[in-house]
Design a protein around this motif. Structure first.
Motif, PDB file in Angstrom:
ATOM      1  N   ILE A  41      40.049  45.616  52.573  1.00 45.54           N
ATOM      2  CA  ILE A  41      40.786  46.005  51.359  1.00 45.54           C
ATOM      3  C   ILE A  41      39.848  46.468  50.245  1.00 45.54           C
ATOM      4  CG2 ILE A  41      42.740  44.509  51.867  1.00 45.54           C
ATOM      5  CD1 ILE A  41      41.654  42.602  49.672  1.00 45.54           C
ATOM      6  N   LYS A  42      38.558  46.109  50.356  1.00 47.61           N
ATOM      7  CA  LYS A  42      37.596  46.572  49.344  1.00 47.61           C
ATOM      8  C   LYS A  42      37.083  47.970  49.650  1.00 47.61           C
ATOM      9  CE  LYS A  42      36.044  42.076  47.679  1.00 47.61           C
ATOM     10  NZ  LYS A  42      34.887  41.183  47.377  1.00 47.61           N
ATOM     11  N   LYS A  43      37.358  48.446  50.859  1.00 47.90           N
ATOM     12  CA  LYS A  43      36.909  49.776  51.260  1.00 47.90           C
ATOM     13  C   LYS A  43      37.996  50.833  51.114  1.00 47.90           C
ATOM     14  CE  LYS A  43      33.865  47.675  54.737  1.00 47.90           C
ATOM     15  NZ  LYS A  43      33.588  47.543  56.200  1.00 47.90           N
ATOM     16  N   ASN A  44      39.257  50.411  51.167  1.00 48.52           N
ATOM     17  CA  ASN A  44      40.342  51.396  51.155  1.00 48.52           C
ATOM     18  C   ASN A  44      41.064  51.510  49.818  1.00 48.52           C
ATOM     19  OD1 ASN A  44      41.938  49.086  51.061  1.00 48.52           O
ATOM     20  ND2 ASN A  44      42.677  49.256  53.171  1.00 48.52           N
ATOM     21  N   GLY A  45      40.559  50.820  48.795  1.00 48.90           N
ATOM     22  CA  GLY A  45      41.131  50.941  47.464  1.00 48.90           C
ATOM     23  C   GLY A  45      42.214  49.941  47.133  1.00 48.90           C
ATOM     24  N   VAL A  46      42.684  49.174  48.115  1.00 55.40           N
ATOM     25  CA  VAL A  46      43.758  48.210  47.867  1.00 55.40           C
ATOM     26  C   VAL A  46      43.277  47.103  46.923  1.00 55.40           C
ATOM     27  CG1 VAL A  46      45.244  46.472  48.928  1.00 55.40           C
ATOM     28  CG2 VAL A  46      44.940  48.694  50.026  1.00 55.40           C
ATOM     29  N   TYR A  47      42.094  46.605  47.159  1.00 58.25           N
ATOM     30  CA  TYR A  47      41.552  45.523  46.315  1.00 58.25           C
ATOM     31  C   TYR A  47      41.494  45.953  44.855  1.00 58.25           C
ATOM     32  CZ  TYR A  47      38.120  42.203  44.437  1.00 58.25           C
ATOM     33  OH  TYR A  47      37.458  41.266  43.660  1.00 58.25           O
ATOM     34  N   ASP A  48      41.017  47.155  44.608  1.00 56.58           N
ATOM     35  CA  ASP A  48      40.908  47.644  43.225  1.00 56.58           C
ATOM     36  C   ASP A  48      42.271  47.748  42.563  1.00 56.58           C
ATOM     37  OD1 ASP A  48      38.153  47.819  43.444  1.00 56.58           O
ATOM     38  OD2 ASP A  48      38.170  49.944  44.003  1.00 56.58           O
ATOM     39  N   GLN A  49      43.266  48.199  43.311  1.00 55.53           N
ATOM     40  CA  GLN A  49      44.619  48.290  42.756  1.00 55.53           C
ATOM     41  C   GLN A  49      45.166  46.907  42.395  1.00 55.53           C
ATOM     42  OE1 GLN A  49      47.470  51.066  44.764  1.00 55.53           O
ATOM     43  NE2 GLN A  49      45.784  51.399  46.185  1.00 55.53           N
ATOM     44  N   VAL A  92      46.899  39.367  50.618  1.00 56.95           N
ATOM     45  CA  VAL A  92      46.682  40.812  50.687  1.00 56.95           C
ATOM     46  C   VAL A  92      46.127  41.120  52.075  1.00 56.95           C
ATOM     47  CG1 VAL A  92      45.580  42.819  49.640  1.00 56.95           C
ATOM     48  CG2 VAL A  92      46.177  40.846  48.214  1.00 56.95           C
ATOM     49  N   GLY A  93      46.989  41.606  52.954  1.00 63.67           N
ATOM     50  CA  GLY A  93      46.566  41.863  54.323  1.00 63.67           C
ATOM     51  C   GLY A  93      47.738  41.965  55.258  1.00 63.67           C
ATOM     52  N   GLY A  94      47.473  41.678  56.541  1.00 61.88           N
ATOM     53  CA  GLY A  94      48.514  41.730  57.548  1.00 61.88           C
ATOM     54  C   GLY A  94      49.107  40.373  57.830  1.00 61.88           C
ATOM     55  N   VAL A 134      50.951  41.495  49.534  1.00 61.25           N
ATOM     56  CA  VAL A 134      50.711  42.935  49.578  1.00 61.25           C
ATOM     57  C   VAL A 134      50.381  43.251  51.033  1.00 61.25           C
ATOM     58  CG1 VAL A 134      49.285  44.857  48.791  1.00 61.25           C
ATOM     59  CG2 VAL A 134      49.868  43.002  47.203  1.00 61.25           C
ATOM     60  N   LEU A 135      51.326  43.851  51.741  1.00 58.73           N
ATOM     61  CA  LEU A 135      51.181  44.078  53.167  1.00 58.73           C
ATOM     62  C   LEU A 135      50.318  45.307  53.439  1.00 58.73           C
ATOM     63  CD1 LEU A 135      52.160  43.183  56.031  1.00 58.73           C
ATOM     64  CD2 LEU A 135      53.968  44.911  55.778  1.00 58.73           C
ATOM     65  N   THR A 136      49.350  45.159  54.343  1.00 59.37           N
ATOM     66  CA  THR A 136      48.495  46.291  54.704  1.00 59.37           C
ATOM     67  C   THR A 136      48.541  46.615  56.194  1.00 59.37           C
ATOM     68  OG1 THR A 136      46.560  44.873  55.073  1.00 59.37           O
ATOM     69  CG2 THR A 136      46.892  45.746  52.835  1.00 59.37           C
ATOM     70  N   LEU A 137      49.229  45.781  56.990  1.00 58.03           N
ATOM     71  CA  LEU A 137      49.336  46.019  58.429  1.00 58.03           C
ATOM     72  C   LEU A 137      50.724  45.635  58.907  1.00 58.03           C
ATOM     73  CD1 LEU A 137      48.300  46.587  61.287  1.00 58.03           C
ATOM     74  CD2 LEU A 137      47.306  44.291  61.330  1.00 58.03           C
TER      75      LEU A 137
END
Length: 385
Positions: A41-49, A92-94, A134-137
């Protein structure tokens, strides 16, 4: 159609840019524990959001939640939540991160042995911290249900618990967060969602037209969009439909009025805990062989699936059923999940350990009829060699 009671209070924010709605859901000055996995999440911008949306809160972080979350890891997060007196857990994840966070939310309000939460199936949970996601998968539906699966690595036990107290109060589903996922995770998620639907569909007919037709439409979505998601990883509409399908597959809607099975999951959990296979891999191994083993008991729904979903209408009933199973195996293989134990380097010598663990866990009569014993599981897995 069977009687049922339906309850699902989780609020869902779906679509592009919806992570910003965290500001609406979490009060300023709240003490929030963010939980996540390996750091993608720190690489795809989700963490920053997420951090930007929580700039008026006091934020703590806990990372490193594994796929098939480990009890040994989660109890560290429980202690952190207690120490910092957090007000809310934000997963924040799957599905693994969310499942683990449900355990953390319950454990933070529990003073006994944390493993009690698992061994009682959640019955000892009388209070839990609020949980947001916050679902990411897309895969497990955990973002909109009361269930969690936790693995105790030291003893190779993968077990579940459930409680309405750990249902997410809200979940944010932005399909764009899935663009950067490895193809293997997207493929596994599609297979996992497919089997979730089947556990509630492939039993026996009870004239539950709404649940049956809904399940069939979701199966068609996965069969259509699963392969396309691998070919076109940035296709928003494909990712959006897969994400919402995965949520609807296990948010309690499909089980309304119908019998459910869950034996594929029970067996699959043991395979994962013992041999470290992906969850989706174990489901792909077990389900087709279980269908063959229980063909007579599942005949009505196997034919319905063949006719309505796969458009198989010619040949004898047995021929239609076998072709439907073969086409399901082909789909699993297309999604990178072969359907034999040997494909993952396992042989017949692996089977006794699965039987032993099922017996230890009291899984002595599983399936929609309660007629699958550990001895039956041995025969099912032999069919999957």
């Amino acid at each position: 159609m069977n009687n049922f009671t339906y309850f699902n209070p989780t609020k869902v924010h779906f679509g592009k840019g919806q992570i910003a709605t965290l500001k609406q859901e979490i009060a300023p000055n709240s003490r929030v524990l963010i939980t996540y996995g390996g750091g993608s999440i720190k690489k795809n911008g989700v963490y920053d959001q997420v951090i930007d949306a929580l700039k008026d809160c006091t934020v703590f972080e806990f990372s490193g939640i594994e796929p098939n979350p480990h009890y040994e890891t989660l109890i560290k997060a429980v202690e952190l939540a207690k120490k910092e007196k957090v007000d809310l857990i934000l997963a924040v994840g799957g599905g693994s991160v969310i499942d683990g966070s449900k355990f953390i939310a319950a454990g933070a309000c529990y003073d006994g042995d944390y493993w009690d939460i698992i061994t009682t199936g959640g019955n000892c949970v009388k209070k839990a911290l609020p949980l947001g996601c916050v679902l990411t998968l897309p895969a497990t539906g955990s973002e909109m249900n009361r269930n969690s699966v936790v693995t105790r690595a030291a003893t190779q036990d993968k077990l579940s618990f459930g409680s309405d107290l750990v249902r997410p109060t809200f979940s944010i589903l932005d399909p764009e967060t899935t663009y950067s996922l490895p193809a293997r995770q997207i493929a596994n998620g599609a297979v996992d969602s497919f089997v979730h639907i089947m556990e509630q569909y492939m039993t026996y007919p009870v004239n539950a037209k709404v649940s049956d037709r809904f399940a069939e439409s979701l199966l068609l979505n996965i069969l259509e969009d699963g392969p396309v998601a691998l070919e076109k990883p940035n296709d928003y509409e494909v990712r959006a439909n897969l994400m919402w399908t995965a949520t609807m597959a296990l948010n309690g809607t499909l089980r309304n009025g119908v019998p459910t099975d869950w034996s594929t999951h029970a067996i699959g959990h043991e395979l994962t805990a013992l041999f470290s296979l992906d969850h989706a891999q174990t489901l792909a191994i077990v389900m087709p062989s279980l269908w063959r083993y229980k063909k007579e008991q599942k005949k009505g729904k196997l034919l319905q699936y063949a006719n309505r979903v796969l458009n198989i209408t010619s040949g004898s009933e047995d021929e239609q059923i076998e072709l439907a199973i073969q086409k399901t195996e082909e789909f699993f293989a297309l999604m990178g999940n072969p359907t034999t134990l040997s494909a993952y380097g396992l042989d017949e010598s692996a089977i006794p350990a699965v039987k032993q663990k099922l017996t230890e866990h009291g899984m002595l009569a599983i399936g929609e009829h309660g007629d699958i014993t550990p001895d039956d599981v041995v025969e099912i897995l032999k069919l999957a060699l």
